[in-house]
Design a protein around this motif. Structure first.
Motif, PDB file in Angstrom:
ATOM      1  N   PHE A  71       0.835  -1.204   0.000  1.00 28.58           N
ATOM      2  CA  PHE A  71       0.000   0.000   0.000  1.00 28.58           C
ATOM      3  C   PHE A  71       0.868   1.251   0.000  1.00 28.58           C
ATOM      4  O   PHE A  71       2.054   1.212   0.293  1.00 28.58           O
ATOM      5  N   HIS A  72       0.247   2.357  -0.347  1.00 30.52           N
ATOM      6  CA  HIS A  72       0.844   3.669  -0.152  1.00 30.52           C
ATOM      7  C   HIS A  72      -0.266   4.611   0.292  1.00 30.52           C
ATOM      8  O   HIS A  72      -1.452   4.276   0.212  1.00 30.52           O
ATOM      9  N   ILE A  73       0.126   5.758   0.768  1.00 26.38           N
ATOM     10  CA  ILE A  73      -0.834   6.735   1.277  1.00 26.38           C
ATOM     11  C   ILE A  73      -0.796   7.957   0.368  1.00 26.38           C
ATOM     12  O   ILE A  73       0.279   8.504   0.106  1.00 26.38           O
ATOM     13  N   ILE A  95      -5.767   5.518   1.619  1.00 22.13           N
ATOM     14  CA  ILE A  95      -4.832   4.405   1.662  1.00 22.13           C
ATOM     15  C   ILE A  95      -5.095   3.602   0.393  1.00 22.13           C
ATOM     16  O   ILE A  95      -6.207   3.110   0.184  1.00 22.13           O
ATOM     17  N   TRP A  97      -4.415   0.400  -1.608  1.00 22.46           N
ATOM     18  CA  TRP A  97      -3.922  -0.969  -1.501  1.00 22.46           C
ATOM     19  C   TRP A  97      -3.562  -1.449  -2.902  1.00 22.46           C
ATOM     20  O   TRP A  97      -4.422  -1.577  -3.755  1.00 22.46           O
ATOM     21  N   GLU A 113      -5.521   1.611   8.345  1.00 22.95           N
ATOM     22  CA  GLU A 113      -6.418   2.628   7.796  1.00 22.95           C
ATOM     23  C   GLU A 113      -6.909   3.587   8.870  1.00 22.95           C
ATOM     24  O   GLU A 113      -6.904   4.809   8.684  1.00 22.95           O
ATOM     25  N   VAL A 116      -3.956   5.902   9.958  1.00 24.79           N
ATOM     26  CA  VAL A 116      -3.587   6.896   8.950  1.00 24.79           C
ATOM     27  C   VAL A 116      -4.588   8.044   8.941  1.00 24.79           C
ATOM     28  O   VAL A 116      -4.216   9.218   8.933  1.00 24.79           O
TER      29      VAL A 116
END
Length: 141
Positions: A71-73, A95, A97, A113, A116
Motif C-alpha cells: 500500500f501507499h498513502i 490508503i 492498496w 487505515e 492513517v
C-alpha cells in the motif's frame, strides 16, 4: 483547465523515523517493527494563479516493514481563495492498496487505515494552526 507537466512542480523526499510507541497490542503481535522506519514521499504542487488555488498531493511509502509494499498513502491538500472573502482549506487522505493483505491479516489493514486517517486529521489541525499564525502575522505586520 488540465494540468500539464510544466504547471506541476515535484519534490522527492526520504526520511527515517522511530516507530510509533502507541501501536495496538494486536498489531504488535502481527508485525515486528524495526528500531527505525524508512520512508519516501513524492509531492506534487500545482498553483492555479487565476483561480487562486494551490493543490498539494503527496504519496508516501514506508520501507522495511512487513506488508508495507502492499500500500501507499495519498494525501491531498487544497487551498483556495474564496471570492466572497477568506480562504478555504481542505484535506483528504486515501490508503491505496496495491496488493491485498493475506486474509489472516485483514485486521491489520483496518488498524493501518484507522491510524492513517486519525494521524492525518491531527496533523491537518496543526497545519491549519501554523497557516493561521502566518496569515495573522502577515496581516498585522
Amino acid at each position: 483547465a488540465d494540468k500539464t507537466d510544466a504547471e506541476v512542480s515535484r519534490m522527492r523526499m526520504t526520511y527515517v523515523l522511530p516507530p510509533p510507541t502507541d501501536i495496538p497490542d494486536m498489531a504488535k503481535r502481527m508485525v515486528t517493527l524495526p528500531s527505525r522506519i524508512s520512508g519516501r514521499a513524492l509531492t506534487w504542487f500545482h498553483y492555479d494563479e487565476p483561480g487562486g488555488r494551490l493543490t498539494i498531493k503527496q504519496r508516501c511509502r514506508t520501507e522495511g516493514v512487513l506488508y508495507c509494499d502492499r500500500f501507499h498513502i495519498d494525501m491531498t491538500v487544497d487551498i483556495a481563495v474564496d471570492p466572497a472573502g477568506g480562504v478555504s482549506f481542505r484535506q483528504w487522505v486515501e490508503i491505496v492498496w496495491t496488493s491485498p493483505l493475506p486474509w489472516t491479516q485483514a485486521m491489520l489493514g483496518r488498524i493501518i487505515e484507522k491510524r492513517v486517517v486519525s494521524d492525518s486529521n491531527a496533523q491537518f489541525q496543526t497545519f491549519l494552526a501554523i497557516i493561521t499564525d502566518v496569515i495573522e502575522a502577515t496581516e498585522s505586520g
